[in-house]
Structures are given as C-alpha cells and as structure tokens.
Design a protein around this motif. Sequence first.
Motif, PDB file in Angstrom:
ATOM      1  N   ILE A  44      21.442  45.123   3.039  1.00 51.79           N
ATOM      2  CA  ILE A  44      21.556  45.613   1.662  1.00 51.79           C
ATOM      3  C   ILE A  44      21.491  47.133   1.636  1.00 51.79           C
ATOM      4  CG2 ILE A  44      20.375  45.659  -0.572  1.00 51.79           C
ATOM      5  CD1 ILE A  44      19.546  42.677   0.086  1.00 51.79           C
ATOM      6  N   ALA A  45      20.582  47.708   2.421  1.00 54.35           N
ATOM      7  CA  ALA A  45      20.440  49.165   2.472  1.00 54.35           C
ATOM      8  C   ALA A  45      21.728  49.823   2.946  1.00 54.35           C
ATOM      9  CB  ALA A  45      19.266  49.553   3.364  1.00 54.35           C
ATOM     10  N   LYS A  46      22.402  49.222   3.914  1.00 51.74           N
ATOM     11  CA  LYS A  46      23.671  49.771   4.402  1.00 51.74           C
ATOM     12  C   LYS A  46      24.713  49.831   3.296  1.00 51.74           C
ATOM     13  CE  LYS A  46      23.179  48.547   9.246  1.00 51.74           C
ATOM     14  NZ  LYS A  46      23.649  47.768  10.372  1.00 51.74           N
ATOM     15  N   ILE A  47      24.753  48.801   2.472  1.00 57.09           N
ATOM     16  CA  ILE A  47      25.690  48.776   1.340  1.00 57.09           C
ATOM     17  C   ILE A  47      25.352  49.899   0.362  1.00 57.09           C
ATOM     18  CG2 ILE A  47      26.446  47.438  -0.681  1.00 57.09           C
ATOM     19  CD1 ILE A  47      25.903  44.892   1.054  1.00 57.09           C
ATOM     20  N   LEU A  48      24.064  50.071   0.089  1.00 55.45           N
ATOM     21  CA  LEU A  48      23.630  51.111  -0.849  1.00 55.45           C
ATOM     22  C   LEU A  48      23.877  52.510  -0.297  1.00 55.45           C
ATOM     23  CD1 LEU A  48      20.309  49.436  -2.046  1.00 55.45           C
ATOM     24  CD2 LEU A  48      22.473  49.566  -3.304  1.00 55.45           C
ATOM     25  N   VAL A  49      23.739  52.683   1.015  1.00 62.18           N
ATOM     26  CA  VAL A  49      24.039  53.972   1.640  1.00 62.18           C
ATOM     27  C   VAL A  49      25.541  54.247   1.559  1.00 62.18           C
ATOM     28  CG1 VAL A  49      24.137  55.219   3.849  1.00 62.18           C
ATOM     29  CG2 VAL A  49      22.034  54.031   3.175  1.00 62.18           C
ATOM     30  N   GLY A  51      27.598  53.153  -0.547  1.00 64.96           N
ATOM     31  CA  GLY A  51      27.927  53.406  -1.940  1.00 64.96           C
ATOM     32  C   GLY A  51      27.303  54.675  -2.498  1.00 64.96           C
ATOM     33  N   LYS A  52      26.606  55.421  -1.639  1.00 64.72           N
ATOM     34  CA  LYS A  52      25.979  56.695  -1.985  1.00 64.72           C
ATOM     35  C   LYS A  52      24.906  56.574  -3.081  1.00 64.72           C
ATOM     36  CE  LYS A  52      29.864  59.657  -0.618  1.00 64.72           C
ATOM     37  NZ  LYS A  52      30.231  59.071   0.536  1.00 64.72           N
ATOM     38  N   LEU A  53      24.223  55.416  -3.101  1.00 60.28           N
ATOM     39  CA  LEU A  53      23.110  55.253  -4.032  1.00 60.28           C
ATOM     40  C   LEU A  53      21.788  55.636  -3.384  1.00 60.28           C
ATOM     41  CD1 LEU A  53      23.936  51.966  -5.966  1.00 60.28           C
ATOM     42  CD2 LEU A  53      24.632  54.308  -6.440  1.00 60.28           C
ATOM     43  N   VAL A  54      21.681  55.434  -2.073  1.00 60.42           N
ATOM     44  CA  VAL A  54      20.486  55.846  -1.337  1.00 60.42           C
ATOM     45  C   VAL A  54      20.919  56.607  -0.091  1.00 60.42           C
ATOM     46  CG1 VAL A  54      19.105  53.878  -2.161  1.00 60.42           C
ATOM     47  CG2 VAL A  54      20.251  53.736   0.047  1.00 60.42           C
ATOM     48  N   LYS A  55      19.978  57.375   0.432  1.00 57.00           N
ATOM     49  CA  LYS A  55      20.228  58.108   1.682  1.00 57.00           C
ATOM     50  C   LYS A  55      19.317  57.521   2.747  1.00 57.00           C
ATOM     51  CE  LYS A  55      20.064  62.530   3.898  1.00 57.00           C
ATOM     52  NZ  LYS A  55      20.880  63.694   3.894  1.00 57.00           N
ATOM     53  N   GLY A  56      19.892  57.252   3.900  1.00 57.40           N
ATOM     54  CA  GLY A  56      19.129  56.738   5.028  1.00 57.40           C
ATOM     55  C   GLY A  56      18.954  57.811   6.080  1.00 57.40           C
ATOM     56  N   THR A  57      17.760  57.860   6.668  1.00 64.09           N
ATOM     57  CA  THR A  57      17.450  58.804   7.734  1.00 64.09           C
ATOM     58  C   THR A  57      16.933  58.017   8.922  1.00 64.09           C
ATOM     59  OG1 THR A  57      16.766  60.382   6.043  1.00 64.09           O
ATOM     60  CG2 THR A  57      16.171  60.904   8.306  1.00 64.09           C
ATOM     61  N   SER A  58      17.479  58.285  10.100  1.00 59.37           N
ATOM     62  CA  SER A  58      17.073  57.582  11.316  1.00 59.37           C
ATOM     63  C   SER A  58      15.945  58.306  12.020  1.00 59.37           C
ATOM     64  CB  SER A  58      18.264  57.486  12.281  1.00 59.37           C
ATOM     65  OG  SER A  58      19.324  56.817  11.684  1.00 59.37           O
ATOM     66  N   GLY A  59      15.323  57.592  12.947  1.00 61.97           N
ATOM     67  CA  GLY A  59      14.321  58.197  13.825  1.00 61.97           C
ATOM     68  C   GLY A  59      12.927  58.227  13.233  1.00 61.97           C
ATOM     69  N   LYS A  60      12.052  58.941  13.930  1.00 55.65           N
ATOM     70  CA  LYS A  60      10.657  59.048  13.495  1.00 55.65           C
ATOM     71  C   LYS A  60      10.610  59.726  12.120  1.00 55.65           C
ATOM     72  CE  LYS A  60       6.158  60.684  14.709  1.00 55.65           C
ATOM     73  NZ  LYS A  60       5.220  60.996  15.714  1.00 55.65           N
ATOM     74  N   GLY A  61       9.874  59.126  11.223  1.00 57.53           N
ATOM     75  CA  GLY A  61       9.795  59.654   9.862  1.00 57.53           C
ATOM     76  C   GLY A  61      10.996  59.285   9.018  1.00 57.53           C
ATOM     77  N   GLY A  62      11.828  58.393   9.547  1.00 53.87           N
ATOM     78  CA  GLY A  62      13.032  57.994   8.837  1.00 53.87           C
ATOM     79  C   GLY A  62      12.771  56.909   7.811  1.00 53.87           C
ATOM     80  N   TYR A  64      14.482  55.405   3.798  1.00 51.92           N
ATOM     81  CA  TYR A  64      15.458  55.501   2.710  1.00 51.92           C
ATOM     82  C   TYR A  64      14.836  56.181   1.508  1.00 51.92           C
ATOM     83  CZ  TYR A  64      18.129  52.328   5.554  1.00 51.92           C
ATOM     84  OH  TYR A  64      18.824  51.776   6.597  1.00 51.92           O
ATOM     85  N   ARG A  65      15.688  56.868   0.756  1.00 49.24           N
ATOM     86  CA  ARG A  65      15.261  57.484  -0.494  1.00 49.24           C
ATOM     87  C   ARG A  65      16.415  57.476  -1.478  1.00 49.24           C
ATOM     88  NH1 ARG A  65      17.094  62.583  -1.268  1.00 49.24           N
ATOM     89  NH2 ARG A  65      17.927  63.676   0.524  1.00 49.24           N
ATOM     90  N   LEU A  66      16.076  57.574  -2.748  1.00 52.27           N
ATOM     91  CA  LEU A  66      17.098  57.607  -3.790  1.00 52.27           C
ATOM     92  C   LEU A  66      17.867  58.916  -3.726  1.00 52.27           C
ATOM     93  CD1 LEU A  66      15.070  56.219  -6.850  1.00 52.27           C
ATOM     94  CD2 LEU A  66      16.590  54.960  -5.304  1.00 52.27           C
ATOM     95  N   MET A  67      19.122  58.869  -4.077  1.00 54.56           N
ATOM     96  CA  MET A  67      19.957  60.068  -4.109  1.00 54.56           C
ATOM     97  C   MET A  67      19.885  60.768  -5.474  1.00 54.56           C
ATOM     98  SD  MET A  67      21.595  60.308  -1.144  1.00 54.56           S
ATOM     99  CE  MET A  67      23.064  61.248  -1.473  1.00 54.56           C
ATOM    100  N   ARG A  68      19.480  60.009  -6.498  1.00 50.91           N
ATOM    101  CA  ARG A  68      19.390  60.560  -7.853  1.00 50.91           C
ATOM    102  C   ARG A  68      18.049  60.152  -8.466  1.00 50.91           C
ATOM    103  NH1 ARG A  68      24.795  57.648  -8.469  1.00 50.91           N
ATOM    104  NH2 ARG A  68      23.709  56.281  -9.909  1.00 50.91           N
TER     105      ARG A  68
END
Length: 135
Positions: A44-49, A51-62, A64-68
């Motif tokens: 689900i997160a991949k779909i939201l990323v 679609g530019k609704l959330v931003k995903g960050t990989s690695g340590k401290g990674g 998801y967060r809202l884009m708006r």
Amino acid sequence: MISTKGRYAIRFMIDLAEQGTDKPIPLDESASRQDISKKYLELIAKILVKGKLVKGTSGKGGGYRLMRRPEEYTVGEILELTEGTLATVACLDMDAEQCPRKSFCKTLPMWKKFDNIMHDYFFNITIADLVEGKF
C-alpha cells in the motif's frame, strides 16, 4: 465495494498524520499501531509513494511521511489511487467503452447521480477531519 487496500491506506495516512512529525515513521511501527500486516502495508505504501501522497525514505532512520498537510488530503483521492475508479457501474468507469444503450438508458441518470453523491462525499472528507474525529 471498497477493499482492504483502500481502507488500510486511509488508516495508514491517518497514522502518519497523528504522528505530527516531519521525520519518517518506520513502516513496522505504523503496521503495529494499525494492526495491519507489514508486508501488505508495504504494498500500500508503494502505491501511495508512486501517487506522490507520501514520501518514503530508505535505510537507518527511514520510513514514511506525508507530503502535504493532513487537511490537504481527501479520502476520495486516496481511494481513487488505491482502488481505481469508484464508479458504481461499469458504463461509468473512466476507461469504459461507450455503451450502446447510453442514449436511451433509463437507469443511467440514476447511476450518474449516485456516483456524483459518492464522489462529493469522499472528496469533502479530509485526513484532518478523520484525525479530529469529525466523522
């Protein structure tokens, strides 16, 4: 019918909004809070990323967060992204071929009106509304 994909996407967006931070939220934490399988939430997160609704960050401290801001997201846009069309009948689907009965169909106006009501309903509810318990 709205599937678990759409319902869980809304729950995930609410969870991110409730954290109230610009730092990424680890997926496993959100999955645990929302009682959703991490593997399914990853999909689900991949779909939201995408679609530019959330931003995903990989690695340590990674994570998801809202884009708006939460008040800038509507339930309708989340459902359309995760579910595809919300059309109640096939002939109203955006990708549908022209129905040969369109010009004389007695039920088409009813379906159009219902779809408009549903569209307006979902596109007038924001993630902020849900976080604040307005529904």
